[in-house]
Design a protein around this motif. Structure first.
Motif, PDB file in Angstrom:
ATOM      1  N   THR A   1       0.835  -1.207   0.000  1.00 57.24           N
ATOM      2  CA  THR A   1       0.000   0.000   0.000  1.00 57.24           C
ATOM      3  C   THR A   1       0.868   1.255   0.000  1.00 57.24           C
ATOM      4  O   THR A   1       0.632   2.182  -0.780  1.00 57.24           O
ATOM      5  CB  THR A   1      -0.943  -0.002   1.222  1.00 57.24           C
ATOM      6  OG1 THR A   1      -1.796  -1.145   1.137  1.00 57.24           O
ATOM      7  CG2 THR A   1      -1.776   1.260   1.289  1.00 57.24           C
ATOM      8  N   ALA A   2       1.875   1.285   0.856  1.00 53.47           N
ATOM      9  CA  ALA A   2       2.756   2.458   0.937  1.00 53.47           C
ATOM     10  C   ALA A   2       3.541   2.658  -0.359  1.00 53.47           C
ATOM     11  O   ALA A   2       3.606   3.773  -0.884  1.00 53.47           O
ATOM     12  CB  ALA A   2       3.709   2.313   2.125  1.00 53.47           C
TER      13      ALA A   2
ATOM     14  N   SER B   1       1.302   3.888  -3.105  1.00 54.24           N
ATOM     15  CA  SER B   1       0.980   5.306  -2.902  1.00 54.24           C
ATOM     16  C   SER B   1       2.127   6.200  -3.357  1.00 54.24           C
ATOM     17  O   SER B   1       1.900   7.250  -3.969  1.00 54.24           O
ATOM     18  CB  SER B   1       0.674   5.578  -1.432  1.00 54.24           C
ATOM     19  OG  SER B   1      -0.484   4.881  -1.039  1.00 54.24           O
TER      20      SER B   1
ATOM     21  N   GLY C   1       3.389   8.048   1.025  1.00 57.78           N
ATOM     22  CA  GLY C   1       3.788   6.729   1.508  1.00 57.78           C
ATOM     23  C   GLY C   1       3.565   6.540   2.996  1.00 57.78           C
ATOM     24  O   GLY C   1       2.984   5.544   3.428  1.00 57.78           O
ATOM     25  N   VAL C   2       4.005   7.524   3.787  1.00 53.96           N
ATOM     26  CA  VAL C   2       3.849   7.366   5.240  1.00 53.96           C
ATOM     27  C   VAL C   2       2.395   7.517   5.676  1.00 53.96           C
ATOM     28  O   VAL C   2       1.951   6.845   6.609  1.00 53.96           O
ATOM     29  CB  VAL C   2       4.785   8.298   6.046  1.00 53.96           C
ATOM     30  CG1 VAL C   2       6.239   7.932   5.801  1.00 53.96           C
ATOM     31  CG2 VAL C   2       4.533   9.764   5.751  1.00 53.96           C
TER      32      VAL C   2
ATOM     33  N   ALA D   1      -0.213   6.668   3.829  1.00 49.18           N
ATOM     34  CA  ALA D   1      -0.872   5.427   3.418  1.00 49.18           C
ATOM     35  C   ALA D   1      -0.611   4.325   4.437  1.00 49.18           C
ATOM     36  O   ALA D   1      -1.532   3.599   4.831  1.00 49.18           O
ATOM     37  CB  ALA D   1      -0.384   5.003   2.032  1.00 49.18           C
ATOM     38  N   LEU D   2       0.631   4.195   4.853  1.00 49.70           N
ATOM     39  CA  LEU D   2       0.973   3.173   5.840  1.00 49.70           C
ATOM     40  C   LEU D   2       0.248   3.419   7.159  1.00 49.70           C
ATOM     41  O   LEU D   2      -0.334   2.499   7.749  1.00 49.70           O
ATOM     42  CB  LEU D   2       2.486   3.137   6.070  1.00 49.70           C
ATOM     43  CG  LEU D   2       3.006   2.093   7.048  1.00 49.70           C
ATOM     44  CD1 LEU D   2       2.649   0.686   6.581  1.00 49.70           C
ATOM     45  CD2 LEU D   2       4.504   2.238   7.226  1.00 49.70           C
TER      46      LEU D   2
ATOM     47  N   GLY E   1       5.614   9.038  10.395  1.00 44.97           N
ATOM     48  CA  GLY E   1       5.040   9.864   9.334  1.00 44.97           C
ATOM     49  C   GLY E   1       5.207  11.348   9.580  1.00 44.97           C
ATOM     50  O   GLY E   1       5.554  12.111   8.676  1.00 44.97           O
TER      51      GLY E   1
ATOM     52  N   GLY F   1      -2.269   9.764   0.275  1.00 47.38           N
ATOM     53  CA  GLY F   1      -1.838   8.535   0.945  1.00 47.38           C
ATOM     54  C   GLY F   1      -2.832   8.059   1.985  1.00 47.38           C
ATOM     55  O   GLY F   1      -3.103   6.858   2.091  1.00 47.38           O
TER      56      GLY F   1
ATOM     57  N   GLY G   1      -4.498   4.429   1.770  1.00 49.27           N
ATOM     58  CA  GLY G   1      -4.310   3.479   2.869  1.00 49.27           C
ATOM     59  C   GLY G   1      -5.634   2.994   3.423  1.00 49.27           C
ATOM     60  O   GLY G   1      -5.820   1.801   3.693  1.00 49.27           O
TER      61      GLY G   1
END
Length: 155
Positions: free
Chosen positions: A10-11, A14, A51-52, A54-55, A77, A142, A146
């Motif tokens: 996922t990350a 994204s 990315g962060v 989404a995570l 994040g 993101g 996520g």
């Protein structure tokens, strides 16, 4: 065969989507298509933030907001996003000043033959970080991706 960790997938997805969107936002802002934007740092939206976020939203959707993993992802994040719009952006601004200074020294050295000045072959990279709105754009993108990934997985 084991599946890849869904949070990582996922990350990374994204990040890739955010990088791809930089081509479109560059077209909107500058009026020209530039495929090279997919490999740049800086720009809209921030892929680091995407990315962060989404995570973090993936973990929070699966584990809940009170889980230790959610806390870790959130703090990680925040640090990444702060760095993207703070330290890295200021580094890029300093690089622009150094490049201008070097250009001015090159001009001045032409007027003074005794002044030794060796110009670098390559200028410093200036677009390193993000404006706050670019970080926010990446975080929204993101966060949504996520959340959607977690909801799709749980069906």
């Amino acid at each position: 065969m084991q599946k890849m960790n869904r949070g990582i997938l996922t990350a990374v997805s994204s990040i890739a989507i955010a990088q791809g969107l930089k081509i479109l936002t560059h077209k909107v802002l500058k009026g020209e298509w530039d495929v090279k934007q997919v490999a740049t740092t800086g720009g809209m939206p921030s892929s680091h933030s995407a990315g962060v976020a989404a995570l973090t939203s993936y973990i929070a959707s699966n584990k809940g907001s009170r889980h230790t993993e959610t806390a870790l992802a959130t703090i990680f994040g925040v640090i990444v996003m702060y760095d993207a719009q703070g330290v890295r952006r200021h580094t890029g601004e300093i690089a622009a000043l150094v490049n201008d200074l070097e250009d001015n020294l090159a001009t001045i050295s032409g007027d003074y033959p005794s002044m030794e000045f060796v110009e670098r072959e390559k200028e410093l990279k200036e677009l390193l970080g993000h404006q706050p709105v670019e970080v926010l754009g990446g975080a929204i993108l993101g966060g949504a991706l996520g959340f959607l990934s977690a909801k799709y997985e749980n069906k």
